[in-house]
Design an enzyme around this catalytic site. Sequence first.
Site, PDB file in Angstrom:
ATOM      1  N   LYS A 125     -10.983  16.708  20.192  1.00  0.00           N
ATOM      2  CA  LYS A 125     -10.168  15.577  20.635  1.00  0.00           C
ATOM      3  C   LYS A 125      -8.992  16.030  21.467  1.00  0.00           C
ATOM      4  CE  LYS A 125      -7.436  11.950  18.512  1.00  0.00           C
ATOM      5  NZ  LYS A 125      -6.883  11.483  17.274  1.00  0.00           N
ATOM      6  N   LYS A 166      -7.917  19.608  17.555  1.00  0.00           N
ATOM      7  CA  LYS A 166      -7.158  18.459  18.051  1.00  0.00           C
ATOM      8  C   LYS A 166      -5.975  18.979  18.844  1.00  0.00           C
ATOM      9  CE  LYS A 166      -4.768  14.292  16.608  1.00  0.00           C
ATOM     10  NZ  LYS A 166      -4.559  13.337  15.510  1.00  0.00           N
TER      11      LYS A 166
HETATM   12  C1  PBG Z   1      -3.023  10.437  14.179  1.00  0.00           C
HETATM   13  C2  PBG Z   1      -4.106  10.143  15.140  1.00  0.00           C
HETATM   14  C3  PBG Z   1      -3.926  10.074  16.520  1.00  0.00           C
HETATM   15  C4  PBG Z   1      -5.134   9.670  17.057  1.00  0.00           C
HETATM   16  C5  PBG Z   1      -6.041   9.525  16.000  1.00  0.00           C
HETATM   17  N1  PBG Z   1      -5.373   9.841  14.800  1.00  0.00           N
HETATM   18  C6  PBG Z   1      -2.718  10.233  17.365  1.00  0.00           C
HETATM   19  C7  PBG Z   1      -1.839  11.385  17.249  1.00  0.00           C
HETATM   20  O1  PBG Z   1      -2.208  12.465  16.775  1.00  0.00           O
HETATM   21  O2  PBG Z   1      -0.699  11.219  17.645  1.00  0.00           O
HETATM   22  C8  PBG Z   1      -5.332   9.469  18.528  1.00  0.00           C
HETATM   23  C9  PBG Z   1      -6.364   8.551  18.932  1.00  0.00           C
HETATM   24  C10 PBG Z   1      -6.291   8.087  20.327  1.00  0.00           C
HETATM   25  O3  PBG Z   1      -5.387   8.420  21.114  1.00  0.00           O
HETATM   26  O4  PBG Z   1      -7.181   7.332  20.683  1.00  0.00           O
HETATM   27  N2  PBG Z   1      -3.242  11.284  13.179  1.00  0.00           N
END
Ligand code: PBG
Length: 342
Positions: free
Chosen positions: A263, A209
């Site tokens: 992601k 991520k």
């Molecule tokens: C938070 C989380 C995020 C997303 C999914 N879970 C955002 C972040 O890490 O700030 C992002 C999903 C998206 O942008 O569609 N744990």
Amino acid sequence: MDFHGSAPRASIGAFPQTRMRRNRRHQWLRRLVAENRLGVEDLIWPIFVVEGEGKRQPVASMPGVDRLSVDLLADAVGEAGDLGIPAVAVFPYMAQKLKTPDAREALNPDNLVCRAVHAIKESQPGVGVICDAALDPYNSDGHDGLVRDGDVLNDETIEALQRQAVVQAEAGCDVIAPSDMMDGRVGAIRKALDEAGFEHVAILSYAAKFASAFYGPFRDAVGSKPALKGDKKTYQMNPANGDEALREAALDIAEGADMVIVKPGLPYLDIIHRVKTAFGVPTFAYSVSGEYAMLKAAAEVGRLDYEASLMEILMSFKRAGANGVLTYAALDAARLLKDAES
Ligand code: PBG
């Protein structure tokens, strides 16, 4: 024929014997030689839930996406299920007053997510339910972990995530998706689930991520934007790194992840390909909020054809090696796939 990373096996003749356009001449032939397919079974639909009744709140930065109150989930998820979408991922929009420095609402067995999971499982038992393990919706600092003196604490956060995962499993969640990027959390969550008798609950780890600007609209949707102090670069990955993503995935798999997520999606197709090629585990792309917002915005001003661009983007994930995609456009895509069939 599989071209993923390997050289073409057939010898390639020269023009004019070889004409690549021959295989593109008819629609039936293009279908016949297509190397990848996108089906409704490839789609996971992330949904936002909010407190209250009869509530459907549009998310301004994500046209077409609404936050729904728990009572409206049965219908919404029912529609997804009827279209053939295998699973949904549930995200809570938490009231500001429930956000605390210890994120304690995350551990409340009667919190918004748990009630949502319950409602979905009751009405749509055949649709898989995925829940994030991360503290950001509940944390007054807006971070995925607990914060002390400006530091996002690793090991203390893991203890909270273990309890959060068990609480969500108790509510009926099928899959826990740790999205927090703390070190060691997958193994710890696996252990906690097993000890609580949830050895059948799967872990879909956000293995790679990245600290991405494309999460902006999501933080709007779950209301964590005003709370967030600083950025997430001490735990989410540097977008410059690919080898590191493989190490992250290797560790999560060793710790017991059943499936992994890369992601965001579109800017990280190379990572999807590398992870899938290296490990061969079920690998999912998360086409995040900013990717959705970008496409919607371009379509709204007439710069892109929404439907065609969406399907091309989703297919790119399949071509890169993904087993499936988390996308806010899952319902749109499912309807388009259905139309294409009939
Ligand atoms: C938070 C989380 C995020 C997303 C999914 N879970 C955002 C972040 O890490 O700030 C992002 C999903 C998206 O942008 O569609 N744990």
